[in-house]
Scaffold this active site. Structure first.
Site, mmCIF file in Angstrom:
data_model
loop_
_atom_site.group_PDB
_atom_site.id
_atom_site.type_symbol
_atom_site.label_atom_id
_atom_site.label_comp_id
_atom_site.label_asym_id
_atom_site.label_seq_id
_atom_site.Cartn_x
_atom_site.Cartn_y
_atom_site.Cartn_z
ATOM 1 C CB ALA A 33 39.182 21.282 -15.692
ATOM 2 N N GLY A 76 40.584 15.490 -13.696
ATOM 3 C CA GLY A 76 41.894 16.040 -14.047
ATOM 4 C C GLY A 76 42.962 15.688 -13.035
ATOM 5 C CD GLU A 79 42.006 13.581 -17.632
ATOM 6 O OE1 GLU A 79 41.585 13.179 -18.728
ATOM 7 O OE2 GLU A 79 41.728 14.711 -17.163
ATOM 8 C CD GLU A 99 36.797 13.181 -16.369
ATOM 9 O OE1 GLU A 99 37.923 13.657 -16.178
ATOM 10 O OE2 GLU A 99 36.497 11.992 -16.114
#
Length: 225
Positions: A33, A76, A79, A99
């Site tokens: 992101a 991300g 993920e 994060e």
């Protein structure tokens, strides 16, 4: 990610596509992101707009998805890789969920999929420290299935996709559904689903063709029905 979702929709609707490979550059699999875009977001915006919900698109595709990860797969990017069905890594790949270093936590499945893939201890270490693991450690922990030289990674992922696509696309979707259910159901419930799907293959022409071809010692000619 919205463009990725649109591409996946197109592949899902294309009967000639039997498997999908997602890859990035040699330096990074995916950037994750946009931190600058997230910097000034409020709770109300995130919650009300269901922020990052569209990222789950990869995990809902019926066709097998292979991640070919070179370079960094952090946040991300990690993920996204974990949403895929199979992860192949280049020798220099690195995985992590950093994060915590930004004052937040994974928001697109990192705490859930990573724990299921590598176990609680390693997942907790990566999520709480923001540390990275290399391709060799990722394979040893079960996060990735194979490691290849950087210049061979994508071609090997495509070979795997071609091998999968040579089977019945209908039965492959059933097999994928059964394996994925292992993460959602109890053992008894999962076994019942597997049995139902196994029985369902006997309603397909491809099951009959596959077994007939085996008995007749020839290659099966699947028609995906």
């Amino acid at each position: 990610m919205r463009e990725v979702g649109q591409a996946l929709d197109a592949f899902e609707g294309d009967s000639d596509v039997g498997a999908i490979v997602i890859t990035g550059s040699d330096r990074a699999f995916a950037a994750g992101a946009d931190i600058k875009e997230m910097q000034n977001r409020t709770f109300q915006e995130c919650y009300g707009g269901n922020f990052l919900a569209h990222w789950n698109k990869v995990s809902t595709v019926k066709k097998p998805v292979i991640a070919a990860v070179n370079g960094f797969a952090l946040g991300g990017g990690c993920e996204l890789a974990m949403m895929c069905d199979i992860i192949f890594a280049g020798e220099k790949a690195q995985f992590g969920q950093p994060e915590i270093l930004l004052g937040t936590i994974p928001g697109a499945g990192g705490t859930q999929r990573l724990t299921r893939a590598v176990g609680k201890s390693l997942a907790m270490e990566l999520v709480l420290t923001g540390d990275k693991i290399n391709a060799q450690d990722a394979k040893q922990s079960g996060l990735v299935s194979k490691i290849y030289p950087v210049d061979q990674l994508v071609s090997e992922a495509v070979k795997c996709g071609e091998k999968i696509a040579a089977n019945s696309k209908l039965v492959t979707a059933m097999a994928k559904e059964a394996v994925n259910a292992a993460f959602e159901l109890t053992l008894a419930e999962g076994n019942r689903l597997e049995k139902r799907l196994f029985h369902a293959t006997f309603a397909t022409d491809d099951r009959k063709e596959g077994m007939t071809a085996f008995v007749e010692k020839r290659k099966a000619n699947f028609q995906d029905n």
